[in-house]
Scaffold this motif. Structure first.
Motif, PDB file in Angstrom:
ATOM      1  N   TRP A   3      -0.887  21.645  54.654  1.00 40.21           N
ATOM      2  CA  TRP A   3      -1.341  21.956  56.002  1.00 40.21           C
ATOM      3  C   TRP A   3      -2.586  22.836  55.963  1.00 40.21           C
ATOM      4  O   TRP A   3      -2.763  23.662  55.086  1.00 40.21           O
ATOM      5  CB  TRP A   3      -0.227  22.695  56.760  1.00 40.21           C
ATOM      6  CG  TRP A   3       0.931  21.820  57.123  1.00 40.21           C
ATOM      7  CD1 TRP A   3       0.953  20.804  58.001  1.00 40.21           C
ATOM      8  CD2 TRP A   3       2.256  21.916  56.591  1.00 40.21           C
ATOM      9  NE1 TRP A   3       2.191  20.238  58.070  1.00 40.21           N
ATOM     10  CE2 TRP A   3       3.022  20.901  57.209  1.00 40.21           C
ATOM     11  CE3 TRP A   3       2.875  22.745  55.644  1.00 40.21           C
ATOM     12  CZ2 TRP A   3       4.362  20.714  56.944  1.00 40.21           C
ATOM     13  CZ3 TRP A   3       4.207  22.557  55.373  1.00 40.21           C
ATOM     14  CH2 TRP A   3       4.936  21.537  56.012  1.00 40.21           C
ATOM     15  N   SER A   4      -3.420  22.683  56.975  1.00 43.37           N
ATOM     16  CA  SER A   4      -4.540  23.617  57.144  1.00 43.37           C
ATOM     17  C   SER A   4      -4.013  24.860  57.830  1.00 43.37           C
ATOM     18  O   SER A   4      -2.869  24.941  58.212  1.00 43.37           O
ATOM     19  CB  SER A   4      -5.652  22.952  57.972  1.00 43.37           C
ATOM     20  OG  SER A   4      -5.137  22.582  59.241  1.00 43.37           O
ATOM     21  N   CYS A   5      -4.892  25.874  58.026  1.00 39.85           N
ATOM     22  CA  CYS A   5      -4.419  27.178  58.495  1.00 39.85           C
ATOM     23  C   CYS A   5      -4.962  27.499  59.881  1.00 39.85           C
ATOM     24  O   CYS A   5      -6.032  27.081  60.279  1.00 39.85           O
ATOM     25  CB  CYS A   5      -4.864  28.268  57.524  1.00 39.85           C
ATOM     26  SG  CYS A   5      -4.224  27.974  55.859  1.00 39.85           S
ATOM     27  N   ILE A  48       3.842  31.748  57.749  1.00 42.84           N
ATOM     28  CA  ILE A  48       2.844  32.094  56.745  1.00 42.84           C
ATOM     29  C   ILE A  48       1.643  32.774  57.406  1.00 42.84           C
ATOM     30  O   ILE A  48       1.195  32.396  58.487  1.00 42.84           O
ATOM     31  CB  ILE A  48       2.405  30.840  55.965  1.00 42.84           C
ATOM     32  CG1 ILE A  48       1.600  31.243  54.728  1.00 42.84           C
ATOM     33  CG2 ILE A  48       1.639  29.871  56.832  1.00 42.84           C
ATOM     34  CD1 ILE A  48       1.401  30.093  53.762  1.00 42.84           C
ATOM     35  N   PRO A  50      -2.225  34.035  58.114  1.00 43.28           N
ATOM     36  CA  PRO A  50      -3.531  33.379  58.023  1.00 43.28           C
ATOM     37  C   PRO A  50      -4.319  33.822  56.800  1.00 43.28           C
ATOM     38  O   PRO A  50      -5.056  33.052  56.204  1.00 43.28           O
ATOM     39  CB  PRO A  50      -4.227  33.797  59.318  1.00 43.28           C
ATOM     40  CG  PRO A  50      -3.120  34.167  60.245  1.00 43.28           C
ATOM     41  CD  PRO A  50      -2.040  34.747  59.397  1.00 43.28           C
ATOM     42  N   CYS A  53      -3.141  31.730  53.984  1.00 45.28           N
ATOM     43  CA  CYS A  53      -2.790  30.350  54.284  1.00 45.28           C
ATOM     44  C   CYS A  53      -3.663  29.353  53.515  1.00 45.28           C
ATOM     45  O   CYS A  53      -3.210  28.276  53.137  1.00 45.28           O
ATOM     46  CB  CYS A  53      -2.900  30.099  55.782  1.00 45.28           C
ATOM     47  SG  CYS A  53      -2.398  28.453  56.298  1.00 45.28           S
ATOM     48  N   ARG A  59       0.834  29.057  49.564  1.00 46.92           N
ATOM     49  CA  ARG A  59       1.558  28.159  50.465  1.00 46.92           C
ATOM     50  C   ARG A  59       2.734  27.520  49.736  1.00 46.92           C
ATOM     51  O   ARG A  59       3.826  27.383  50.281  1.00 46.92           O
ATOM     52  CB  ARG A  59       0.622  27.067  51.000  1.00 46.92           C
ATOM     53  CG  ARG A  59      -0.404  27.569  51.992  1.00 46.92           C
ATOM     54  CD  ARG A  59      -0.929  26.429  52.865  1.00 46.92           C
ATOM     55  NE  ARG A  59      -1.416  25.281  52.126  1.00 46.92           N
ATOM     56  CZ  ARG A  59      -2.651  25.169  51.641  1.00 46.92           C
ATOM     57  NH1 ARG A  59      -3.520  26.175  51.788  1.00 46.92           N
ATOM     58  NH2 ARG A  59      -3.031  24.081  50.998  1.00 46.92           N
ATOM     59  N   ASP A  88      -0.544  24.251  62.669  1.00 47.40           N
ATOM     60  CA  ASP A  88      -1.250  23.892  61.444  1.00 47.40           C
ATOM     61  C   ASP A  88      -0.674  24.573  60.212  1.00 47.40           C
ATOM     62  O   ASP A  88      -1.292  24.582  59.150  1.00 47.40           O
ATOM     63  CB  ASP A  88      -2.734  24.272  61.573  1.00 47.40           C
ATOM     64  CG  ASP A  88      -3.414  23.422  62.629  1.00 47.40           C
ATOM     65  OD1 ASP A  88      -3.018  22.245  62.768  1.00 47.40           O
ATOM     66  OD2 ASP A  88      -4.304  23.940  63.309  1.00 47.40           O
ATOM     67  N   THR A  89       0.495  25.160  60.364  1.00 47.74           N
ATOM     68  CA  THR A  89       1.140  25.801  59.219  1.00 47.74           C
ATOM     69  C   THR A  89       2.620  25.443  59.274  1.00 47.74           C
ATOM     70  O   THR A  89       2.976  24.374  59.747  1.00 47.74           O
ATOM     71  CB  THR A  89       0.902  27.326  59.248  1.00 47.74           C
ATOM     72  OG1 THR A  89       1.526  27.890  58.104  1.00 47.74           O
ATOM     73  CG2 THR A  89       1.435  27.977  60.497  1.00 47.74           C
TER      74      THR A  89
END
Length: 734
Positions: A3-5, A48, A50, A53, A59, A88-89
């Motif tokens: 996943w992106s953060c 989580i 940022p 992340c 992660r 996004d997490t």
């Protein structure tokens, strides 16, 4: 999933969860108190952070924490409810701990010795459970130890845990993860770890719980790691000296010398539990405090300052000066007496930690009764240690300031148990335990139910009490009657007279009116010879034909596929084994015993019935299941009622060999019932029909013949024993 953060909002909106409050923010994540709406329970949501992340490794550790903890099901390990993507997490839903952390309890200063022991033992059990499943924590510290509302301690945060069974690890060789104050020396050096690293960290936590401080402190992680590697931990205060040996074992620098056994850890705590507080710790004025009062400390205090005693009270400087004057006067007055005094030898608490826990400890010398924690002078002490189920042992223990707790271990009192039995090939069982008996089997001292059996001997069952390091039980089995051992039963047949080959229906043998025969008393087997009996003959070397059972079963089934010559072998073997004389019945004896006084077609009457015998189809030939006749082929002997004289299966089941040579006619049948030796002696007579036979072959007068070497699956036999005495007076007449 990669996943992106994104930034975590103050109150993130997660489906099925109502965020109630933010409770913590760590290096990896934020933690929120929330309500899981569908389950209607309070949970902790960990999302989580940022800041980390974007770091793929962190992660992955976040995911690993949930995956590892979800596999661990222990009352002292935090429960994971869910892990799922969020925006996004992603987040972990877990058990919410209302009782705070161990860090808070240590800072409060209210942890008692007993409370610390209770908590640390439960944590050790949880840690040991995870080790057995192959996971080491690598970050055991007070901040990762939480409490439920009922005061249960819980181990949490497996974010940097390591599997002992998989080489794949998020930590590269030489990298260091964990919290420096609690790291083992090998962890601080970035070396390969195993479960013993967790035991070291647990020891640091226990030290801090007891004293309020960690044993090593430094301004940077590198200096702290060097201390873990090289410096011994500061000794415990005097009132905690009973824990010193245990602490030394937990904080050993080399993993191989470190305590890493839950049982040993529990044993130490059990032994220490009842040790009283060291009286040295209750002394109001120590040497160091007197030095301070006389101005000998490196940092002088002002005349108006106060000083703390070990009990926590304060004493003014004036009091200290007054005390100094008093001590100077006492020193002058008592100096002469002091010169002639012998200074008392120092004493130290004496503790024996036993394995098993709760073993009885007594002094072998004249020191008196053993009391855990009693102060004793330095020296060697002999103690006798005993426990039920263990061999007693005497230990010599060197007691000194550095060795106050003494760990001793007893060997389980296993007795090497052997049964010396006659005959040597007897079967031996111990009925009240599961393990199978073998010579020298190790057993706990106590009572055991022994069963010894052998073919041809009376079975023995008795209790025996074993003790000592070795125990041999002598058993002599009583030989029983050979016939009884083979389950062979004979029926007494009275002597008498009857017309052989004739019944009320008229002449049946080729126009012959039958032959009147007079018989002496004899004995006949109540049942046909079985596979069980035949196999005993083969095993004993008396019979050569192993006899094919055709897959119909052995045991109590009648032996089949045996020739007339095979039957003769069996008779000879049984005669030798018992010292008696057995042979196949003569044709006259067989029919006489089968009739049992009847003049009908069958021993029960004139009508054939599957109620009384195992026979075949009406129209010939083949086995038939019908009513009480449940068997397509042979049936176990005795499955049908006996005749009037107690003999079973004279009709059907198997054709039975007799002694006589074959002849079509009744002419020449000996009037005394002996075997006919005239005729075709290459063929011998069979009587009684079989499972395969039609009804007409089941009649009392029915006959057949086969060659002496023929082995058919329909042929069997039984034996007779003929007494040597003359016929009894008043013989029966048929």
């Amino acid at each position: 999933m990669d996943w992106s953060c994104s930034v975590i909002t103050v109150s993130p909106q997660i489906p099925n969860y109502e965020i109630l409050d933010e409770v913590a923010e760590g290096g990896m994540a934020k933690v929120f108190k929330a309500r899981q709406t569908l389950a209607d329970r309070i949970v902790a949501i960990k999302i989580i952070s940022p800041a980390i992340c974007l770091n793929k490794e962190f992660r992955q550790r976040f995911i690993q924490e949930a995956q590892i903890t979800a596999k661990l099901n222990h009352p002292n390990i935090i429960q994971i409810y869910d892990i799922a993507p969020f925006e996004d997490t992603f987040f972990i839903s877990m058990e919410f701990m209302e009782g705070g952390s161990l860090t808070e309890r240590i800072r409060s200063g209210r942890l008692t010795r007993d409370e610390s022991t209770r908590i640390i033992l439960q944590l050790a059990e949880a840690m040991n459970y995870a080790h057995k499943l192959g996971y080491i924590h690598r970050d055991i510290k007070p901040g990762n130890i939480l409490f439920r509302a009922d005061d249960t301690p819980v181990l949490s945060d497996y974010g940097i845990a390591k599997s002992l069974y998989h080489r794949g690890d998020l930590t590269t060789t030489g990298s260091i993860l964990g919290s420096p104050p609690y790291m083992s020396p090998e962890q601080a050096m970035g070396r390969q770890l195993d479960h013993r690293a967790d035991w070291y960290s647990l020891g640091i936590v226990f030290y801090q719980m007891l004293t309020g401080a960690v044993p090593f402190e430094a301004t940077d992680p590198i200096s702290l790691g060097i201390k873990h590697k090289q410096e011994p931990p500061p000794p415990l205060p005097s009132h905690l000296r009973m824990y010193q040996q245990l602490m030394d074992l937990l904080l050993a620098k080399e993993p191989e010398r470190r305590l890493s056994s839950l049982d040993e850890f529990r044993a130490h705590l059990e032994a220490i539990k009842n040790v009283p507080v060291d009286t040295e710790a209750t002394c109001l004025f120590t040497v160091e405090s007197l030095k301070t009062a006389h101005g000998e400390s490196a940092a002088q205090e002002s005349p108006t300052s106060t000083r703390r005693t070990e009990r926590g009270g304060s004493v003014s400087s004036g009091v200290w000066r007054a005390l100094g004057v008093v001590l100077m006067i006492a020193a002058v007055v008592g100096y002469g007496a002091y010169k002639n005094m012998t200074r008392p030898a120092p004493t130290y608490p004496f503790v024996v930690v036993t394995e098993p826990v709760g073993a009885t400890v007594t002094f072998a010398g004249e020191e008196g009764a053993y009391t855990p924690g009693a102060s004793l002078p330095e020296g060697d002490y002999e103690v006798e240690v005993t426990a039920k189920g263990f061999w007693p042992k005497t230990f010599t223990l060197n007691h000194s300031a550095d060795h106050r707790s003494h760990y001793v271990s007893l060997k389980p009192a296993k007795t090497a148990f052997t049964v010396d039995v006659t005959p040597a090939d007897a079967k031996i069982r111990i009925l009240n335990i599961q393990p199978k008996y073998e010579e020298g089997i190790p057993l706990d001292p106590g009572r055991y139910l022994l069963e010894v059996s052998a073919p041809g001997y009376e079975k023995l069952t008795r209790w025996t009490e074993i003790s000592g390091e070795q125990f041999t039980e002598q058993v002599f089995l009583v030989e029983k009657d050979a016939l009884e051992s083979l389950n062979i039963a004979f029926v007494d047949i009275p002597g008498g007279k009857y017309r052989m080959g004739f019944d009320d229906g008229g002449v049946l043998w080729g126009g012959d009116p039958g032959q009147e025969v007079t018989l002496a008393p004899f004995k006949i087997m109540a049942y046909e010879v079985t596979f069980e009996q035949w196999d005993a003959c083969v095993a004993d070397g008396g019979c050569t034909n192993k006899a094919d059972d055709r897959g119909w079963g052995r045991g109590r089934n009648p032996v089949i596929s045996v020739s007339w010559n095979d039957a003769e072998e069996f008779a000879a073997w049984l005669s030798v084994k018992t010292g008696r004389s057995f042979q196949l019945p003569t044709e006259a004896q067989w029919e006489y015993a089968a009739r049992a006084g009847s003049r009908k077609r069958f021993s029960w009457g004139d009508q054939i019935s599957h109620k009384f015998a195992n026979y075949g189809k009406d129209d010939c030939c083949g086995g038939l299941v019908n009513g009480a006749d449940k068997w397509q082929f042979t049936s176990p002997v005795g499955s049908f009622p006996a005749n009037q004289w107690g003999v079973h299966d004279m009709h059907g089941n198997v054709w039975e060999w007799v002694q006589d040579c074959w002849s079509e006619s009744m002419k020449g049948v000996p009037a005394d019932g002996s075997a006919r030796t005239a005729g075709d002696c290459r063929r011998r007579v069979l009587r009684g029909g079989s499972w395969y036979s039609p009804p007409k072959s089941m009649q009392l007068v029915s006959r057949d013949a086969n060659g002496v070497d023929v082995r058919y699956q329909v042929n069997g036999f039984r034996l007779v024993e003929t007494p040597t005495q003359a016929p009894a007076a008043g013989a029966a007449t048929q």
